[in-house]
Design an enzyme around this catalytic site. Structure first.
Site, PDB file in Angstrom:
ATOM      1  CG  HIS A 162      -2.052  -0.879   1.035  1.00  0.00           C
ATOM      2  ND1 HIS A 162      -3.373  -0.569   0.910  1.00  0.00           N
ATOM      3  CD2 HIS A 162      -2.021  -2.329   1.265  1.00  0.00           C
ATOM      4  CE1 HIS A 162      -4.006  -1.874   0.822  1.00  0.00           C
ATOM      5  NE2 HIS A 162      -3.226  -2.836   1.089  1.00  0.00           N
ATOM      6  CG  ASP A 370       0.076   9.347   1.253  1.00  0.00           C
ATOM      7  OD1 ASP A 370       0.059   8.183   1.440  1.00  0.00           O
ATOM      8  OD2 ASP A 370      -0.641  10.031   2.038  1.00  0.00           O
TER       9      ASP A 370
END
Ligand code: ADP
Ligand code: F6P
Length: 493
Positions: A162, A370
């Site tokens: 992720h 991110d």
């Protein structure tokens, strides 16, 4: 005992620690992308979720939740400190995020990480049905695919990261780089958020392990491991429906009233993490207040920053710095009953989050790095009337999919200030056009498209994929076809 054909393996279980007297157990929806992504898919799918229950010591017996069987993995205080807080969150996490904080290396942490990964693999080996699909999630569990393959060669194993996967020059710093790569290669499919990450991985495998590797396939031990990009998403329809609810609209109006009916509301929603760029954002905001480009009378900033990984030193220091800065800005620029920044550290339920998204004229999502950033996608999904400006960091995975956002480099303070002003003062027609395009993208590229793309690439084009994506069944046939095609088109493997 073999009890499921789909096993999800993640560091955390997605359920609340507290169990009601009648034994009922609520989904946690803890602040964090992983649970947010997987929760809407699994809640009505027979599956097993293997993970840590959130406390140390003997594991509780947990009831099934919405048909999902919960299998807790016990962690000792040392496991928690050295594997989760240490190796996962003080070595890998900073390294994977451009080393914006210094990664720390301790041999004891690596031993704990191996031990914990082995325990996860053994638990999965115990519960998975013959030939089951096992989907291992994230950087806490890099070694699980290879350990599991040794224990249960019959399983179909997927791994999905992720978070960003760093370029070779950063990854090469890891003392145990070869073991980590080999761990992931135990999977049949290794998925990343972005094609660049898959490319980094292939380069490293070729360099460190001297294996044949392209950005799509890697050969190891006579097997082919497929790799590719599968950008994770949200349940777009669910967030849109929530945001459109009359009670949520009423709550949003009430919030604007409570904020003093300002002309502009700027919102940020982050875990309290040094990768999220909170300090840089506050600095830019303060400079705009100092220069008078932003005035407290007509603009408010709402900063939600829910505490995270609170026993890790770098996180404690960040929180202290952020709170000092918020206090300073409010002291300098606030008035009685009119703070410059509304600072909130509480977890909110989904309806309250949707109301916050609805009240925000500008959503500032400016991480330094991110993997994806689901908050940005949730904001877009919640803007059902096509209003609202998204200020988005170029360094969030979401930027590749939402180029219509007001994109900024959060390291560039002047650029950040200009971006914020541009978003604040954009013409309504420009805002509307951008928002409409982003909403159309997320309508197709939602969480079901993600799971379909990933599991199809893992060679499961059967019942499991249909079950997990069954909400599509209510869509008109033309739309179903489009989303399936879009999902296949995005498959990098
Ligand atoms: P990360 O996985 O790094 O935390 P993401 O933006 O991808 O970042 O995901 C964060 C998730 O956590 C989103 O689904 C968001 O709605 C949720 N979240 C963030 N802050 C809160 C909060 N204060 N209360 C409830 N949920 C939150
Ligand atoms: O997205 C990265 C991640 O570590 C996820 O695995 C998790 O959902 C989120 O951040 C929150 O982190 P933690 O589980 O450490 O609170």
């Amino acid at each position: 005992m073999r009890d499921s054909s789909l096993v999800v393996v993640a560091n955390r279980l997605p359920i609340d620690d507290s169990i009601a007297p009648d034994g009922a157990c609520e989904w946690r929806r803890s602040p964090g992308g992983l649970v947010s992504a997987l929760h809407p898919l699994l809640r009505h799918t027979p599956a097993t979720w293997v993970g840590w229950a959130g406390s140390v010591g003997p594991v509780p017996t947990l009831p099934d939740v919405d048909g999902v069987r919960m299998r807790p993995v016990p962690l000792t205080p040392e496991d928690l400190r050295d594997s989760y807080e240490g190796f996962a969150n003080a070595t890998l996490w900073p390294l994977y995020h451009d080393a914006v904080e210094q990664p720390q290396h301790h041999r004891r942490w690596w031993e704990a990480y191996q031990r914990v990964n082995r325990r996860f693999a053994e638990t999965v080996a115990e519960v998975a049905e013959p030939g089951a699909v096992v989907w291992v999630q994230d950087y806490h569990l890099h070694l699980v695919p290879a350990l599991l393959r040794e224990l249960r060669p019959d399983l179909r194993i997927g791994f999905f990261l992720h978070v960003p996967f760093p370029p070779p020059e950063l990854f090469m710093q890891l003392p145990r780089r070869a073991e980590l790569l080999r761990g992931m290669l135990g999977a049949d499919l290794v998925g990343f958020q972005r094609a660049q990450a898959a490319h980094n991985f292939a380069q490293l495998v070729a360099k460190v392990l001297d294996l044949p590797a392209t950005d799509r396939r890697i050969g190891i031990d006579g097997r082919v491991v497929r790799i590719g990009a599968f950008p994770v998403s949200i349940d777009t329809a669910e967030m849109a429906a929530l945001a459109a609810r009359p009670d949520v609209a009423a709550r949003a109006s009430r919030l604007r009233q409570d904020l003093g009916r300002p002309e502009h509301v700027i919102l940020s929603v982050d875990r309290m993490d040094y990768t999220k760029g909170i300090e840089q954002r506050l600095k830019a905001y303060r400079e705009l207040l100092v220069s008078g480009h932003v005035k407290v009378r007509d603009t408010v900033l709402v900063q939600v920053a829910v505490p995270s990984r609170e026993r890790v030193g770098q996180y404690q220091e960040l929180r202290e710095r952020v709170e000092r800065e918020v206090g300073r800005i409010n002291g300098e620029f606030g008035r009685v009953g009119e703070p410059a920044i509304h600072y909130l550290t509480q977890p909110f339920d989904r309806a309250e989050l949707a109301a916050l998204y609805r009240v925000a004229d500008v959503m500032a999502v400016t991480p330094l790095r991110d993997g994806m950033n689901l908050v940005a996608k949730e904001y877009v999904a919640a803007r059902v009337d096509d209003t609202g400006a998204l200020l988005l960091s170029e360094f969030a995975g979401a930027a590749a999919e939402l180029p219509q956002a007001y994109l900024v480099n959060p390291h560039d303070l002047e650029g950040l200030k200009e971006g914020l002003l541009a978003a604040l003062h954009a013409a309504p027609t420009d805002v509307r056009e951008r928002m409409r395009a982003m909403r159309a993208h997320l309508h197709e590229h939602d969480i079901r498209a993600w799971v379909r793309a990933y599991l199809n690439a893992l060679d499961r084009t059967d019942v499991l994929v249909d079950r997990l994506t069954s909400a599509d069944a209510s869509a008109p046939p033309a739309q179903r076809d489009r989303s399936a095609a879009a999902a296949e088109g995005r498959t990098g493997a």
